[in-house]
Design a protein around this motif. Structure first.
Motif, PDB file in Angstrom:
ATOM      1  N   MET A   1     -12.101 -13.292   9.319  1.00  0.00           N
ATOM      2  CA  MET A   1     -10.867 -12.945   8.656  1.00  0.00           C
ATOM      3  C   MET A   1      -9.710 -13.098   9.624  1.00  0.00           C
ATOM      4  SD  MET A   1     -11.818  -9.815   6.192  1.00  0.00           S
ATOM      5  CE  MET A   1     -10.631  -8.878   5.792  1.00  0.00           C
ATOM      6  N   ARG A   2      -8.671 -13.534   9.070  1.00  0.00           N
ATOM      7  CA  ARG A   2      -7.470 -13.686   9.875  1.00  0.00           C
ATOM      8  C   ARG A   2      -6.760 -12.349  10.013  1.00  0.00           C
ATOM      9  NH1 ARG A   2      -5.519 -18.179   6.147  1.00  0.00           N
ATOM     10  NH2 ARG A   2      -4.059 -16.525   5.716  1.00  0.00           N
ATOM     11  N   SER A   3      -5.861 -12.291  10.931  1.00  0.00           N
ATOM     12  CA  SER A   3      -5.100 -11.077  11.196  1.00  0.00           C
ATOM     13  C   SER A   3      -4.274 -10.671   9.981  1.00  0.00           C
ATOM     14  CB  SER A   3      -4.188 -11.303  12.398  1.00  0.00           C
ATOM     15  OG  SER A   3      -3.322 -10.217  12.572  1.00  0.00           O
ATOM     16  N   GLN A   4      -3.748 -11.653   9.296  1.00  0.00           N
ATOM     17  CA  GLN A   4      -2.929 -11.362   8.116  1.00  0.00           C
ATOM     18  C   GLN A   4      -3.805 -10.793   7.000  1.00  0.00           C
ATOM     19  OE1 GLN A   4      -0.932 -14.765   6.481  1.00  0.00           O
ATOM     20  NE2 GLN A   4       0.563 -13.513   5.386  1.00  0.00           N
ATOM     21  N   ASP A   5      -5.023 -11.282   6.842  1.00  0.00           N
ATOM     22  CA  ASP A   5      -5.931 -10.754   5.820  1.00  0.00           C
ATOM     23  C   ASP A   5      -6.310  -9.304   6.126  1.00  0.00           C
ATOM     24  OD1 ASP A   5      -5.887 -13.167   4.515  1.00  0.00           O
ATOM     25  OD2 ASP A   5      -7.751 -13.917   5.452  1.00  0.00           O
ATOM     26  N   CYS A   6      -6.562  -8.997   7.387  1.00  0.00           N
ATOM     27  CA  CYS A   6      -6.900  -7.616   7.774  1.00  0.00           C
ATOM     28  C   CYS A   6      -5.740  -6.673   7.463  1.00  0.00           C
ATOM     29  CB  CYS A   6      -7.230  -7.554   9.256  1.00  0.00           C
ATOM     30  SG  CYS A   6      -8.793  -8.313   9.676  1.00  0.00           S
ATOM     31  N   THR A   7      -4.536  -7.115   7.706  1.00  0.00           N
ATOM     32  CA  THR A   7      -3.356  -6.298   7.435  1.00  0.00           C
ATOM     33  C   THR A   7      -3.210  -6.039   5.945  1.00  0.00           C
ATOM     34  OG1 THR A   7      -2.275  -7.335   9.330  1.00  0.00           O
ATOM     35  CG2 THR A   7      -0.881  -6.097   7.835  1.00  0.00           C
ATOM     36  N   ILE A   8      -3.446  -7.043   5.134  1.00  0.00           N
ATOM     37  CA  ILE A   8      -3.351  -6.895   3.674  1.00  0.00           C
ATOM     38  C   ILE A   8      -4.409  -5.926   3.172  1.00  0.00           C
ATOM     39  CG2 ILE A   8      -3.621  -8.110   1.476  1.00  0.00           C
ATOM     40  CD1 ILE A   8      -2.303 -10.549   2.817  1.00  0.00           C
ATOM     41  N   VAL A   9      -5.647  -6.039   3.676  1.00  0.00           N
ATOM     42  CA  VAL A   9      -6.722  -5.121   3.269  1.00  0.00           C
ATOM     43  C   VAL A   9      -6.378  -3.694   3.690  1.00  0.00           C
ATOM     44  CG1 VAL A   9      -9.142  -4.524   3.668  1.00  0.00           C
ATOM     45  CG2 VAL A   9      -8.506  -6.909   3.244  1.00  0.00           C
ATOM     46  N   PHE A  10      -5.869  -3.514   4.898  1.00  0.00           N
ATOM     47  CA  PHE A  10      -5.516  -2.186   5.387  1.00  0.00           C
ATOM     48  C   PHE A  10      -4.442  -1.529   4.516  1.00  0.00           C
ATOM     49  CE2 PHE A  10      -2.786   0.476   8.118  1.00  0.00           C
ATOM     50  CZ  PHE A  10      -3.712   1.460   8.431  1.00  0.00           C
ATOM     51  N   PHE A  11      -3.368  -2.264   4.215  1.00  0.00           N
ATOM     52  CA  PHE A  11      -2.308  -1.713   3.369  1.00  0.00           C
ATOM     53  C   PHE A  11      -2.801  -1.454   1.956  1.00  0.00           C
ATOM     54  CE2 PHE A  11       0.758  -3.509   6.538  1.00  0.00           C
ATOM     55  CZ  PHE A  11       1.330  -2.291   6.876  1.00  0.00           C
ATOM     56  N   SER A  12      -3.699  -2.291   1.437  1.00  0.00           N
ATOM     57  CA  SER A  12      -4.255  -2.075   0.102  1.00  0.00           C
ATOM     58  C   SER A  12      -5.052  -0.783   0.056  1.00  0.00           C
ATOM     59  CB  SER A  12      -5.148  -3.250  -0.297  1.00  0.00           C
ATOM     60  OG  SER A  12      -4.421  -4.447  -0.322  1.00  0.00           O
ATOM     61  N   LEU A  13      -5.840  -0.533   1.094  1.00  0.00           N
ATOM     62  CA  LEU A  13      -6.613   0.709   1.152  1.00  0.00           C
ATOM     63  C   LEU A  13      -5.701   1.929   1.276  1.00  0.00           C
ATOM     64  CD1 LEU A  13      -9.620  -0.338   3.407  1.00  0.00           C
ATOM     65  CD2 LEU A  13      -9.637   0.113   0.946  1.00  0.00           C
ATOM     66  N   CYS A  14      -4.623   1.804   2.042  1.00  0.00           N
ATOM     67  CA  CYS A  14      -3.668   2.923   2.167  1.00  0.00           C
ATOM     68  C   CYS A  14      -3.014   3.233   0.827  1.00  0.00           C
ATOM     69  CB  CYS A  14      -2.606   2.591   3.199  1.00  0.00           C
ATOM     70  SG  CYS A  14      -3.227   2.610   4.893  1.00  0.00           S
ATOM     71  N   ILE A  15      -2.618   2.206   0.114  1.00  0.00           N
ATOM     72  CA  ILE A  15      -1.979   2.401  -1.190  1.00  0.00           C
ATOM     73  C   ILE A  15      -2.969   2.995  -2.172  1.00  0.00           C
ATOM     74  CG2 ILE A  15      -0.973   1.189  -3.165  1.00  0.00           C
ATOM     75  CD1 ILE A  15       0.338  -0.712  -1.113  1.00  0.00           C
ATOM     76  N   LEU A  16      -4.226   2.537  -2.139  1.00  0.00           N
ATOM     77  CA  LEU A  16      -5.267   3.087  -3.020  1.00  0.00           C
ATOM     78  C   LEU A  16      -5.500   4.563  -2.689  1.00  0.00           C
ATOM     79  CD1 LEU A  16      -7.422   2.596  -5.191  1.00  0.00           C
ATOM     80  CD2 LEU A  16      -8.996   2.003  -3.321  1.00  0.00           C
ATOM     81  N   GLY A  17      -5.525   4.908  -1.418  1.00  0.00           N
ATOM     82  CA  GLY A  17      -5.713   6.305  -1.011  1.00  0.00           C
ATOM     83  C   GLY A  17      -4.578   7.195  -1.484  1.00  0.00           C
ATOM     84  N   LEU A  18      -3.357   6.725  -1.365  1.00  0.00           N
ATOM     85  CA  LEU A  18      -2.209   7.495  -1.846  1.00  0.00           C
ATOM     86  C   LEU A  18      -2.261   7.683  -3.356  1.00  0.00           C
ATOM     87  CD1 LEU A  18       0.709   6.030   0.294  1.00  0.00           C
ATOM     88  CD2 LEU A  18      -0.226   8.341   0.389  1.00  0.00           C
ATOM     89  N   HIS A  19      -2.662   6.643  -4.062  1.00  0.00           N
ATOM     90  CA  HIS A  19      -2.763   6.724  -5.511  1.00  0.00           C
ATOM     91  C   HIS A  19      -3.820   7.739  -5.924  1.00  0.00           C
ATOM     92  CE1 HIS A  19      -2.857   5.631  -9.711  1.00  0.00           C
ATOM     93  NE2 HIS A  19      -4.167   5.360  -9.617  1.00  0.00           N
ATOM     94  N   LEU A  20      -4.977   7.713  -5.284  1.00  0.00           N
ATOM     95  CA  LEU A  20      -6.038   8.664  -5.623  1.00  0.00           C
ATOM     96  C   LEU A  20      -5.637  10.095  -5.285  1.00  0.00           C
ATOM     97  CD1 LEU A  20      -9.265   6.741  -4.567  1.00  0.00           C
ATOM     98  CD2 LEU A  20      -8.470   7.247  -6.869  1.00  0.00           C
TER      99      LEU A  20
END
Length: 113
Positions: A1-20
């Motif tokens: 995975m590229r660095s940009q993909d890791c960043t996108i996954v990380f922010f997606s998980l943060c947003i999912l956590g906030l939503h839950l």
């Protein structure tokens, strides 16, 4: 995975956590059974009773001091002395014997009144 993909996954998980966390609002995911609620209640009572007992023991430590016994308040104790705990009367001075007799006389007079 590229660095940009890791960043996108990380922010997606943060947003999912906030939503839950906003959806759950701090409530448990399932309701507790009656036995779990009773167990938690009993545990709370036990902890409170233990804290009270510790507080009371701490307060009582300050009451029973050796200085109070040495000052002549030994006649007020409620615990009965065992025969082996009584002092040897042959070691008493005449002043100590007179003090003991006066104390016993006061006690007898107060009980008769």
């Amino acid at each position: 995975m590229r660095s940009q993909d890791c960043t996108i996954v990380f922010f997606s998980l943060c947003i999912l956590g906030l939503h839950l966390s906003t959806v759950c609002e701090g409530r448990p995911m399932r309701k507790r059974t009656v036995s779990e609620v009773q167990l938690m209640h009993n545990l709370g009572q036990h902890k409170q009773m233990q804290e009270r007992r510790e507080w009371l023991q701490m307060r009582l430590r300050g009451i029973h001091t050796a200085a109070a016994r040495a000052s002549g308040e030994a006649g007020r104790t409620r615990r009965r002395l065992l025969p082996e705990e009584l002092p040897d009367l042959s070691d008493l001075t005449p002043e100590e014997i007179q003090y003991a007799l006066n104390l016993l006389e006061k006690l007898l007079n107060s009980k008769q009144s």
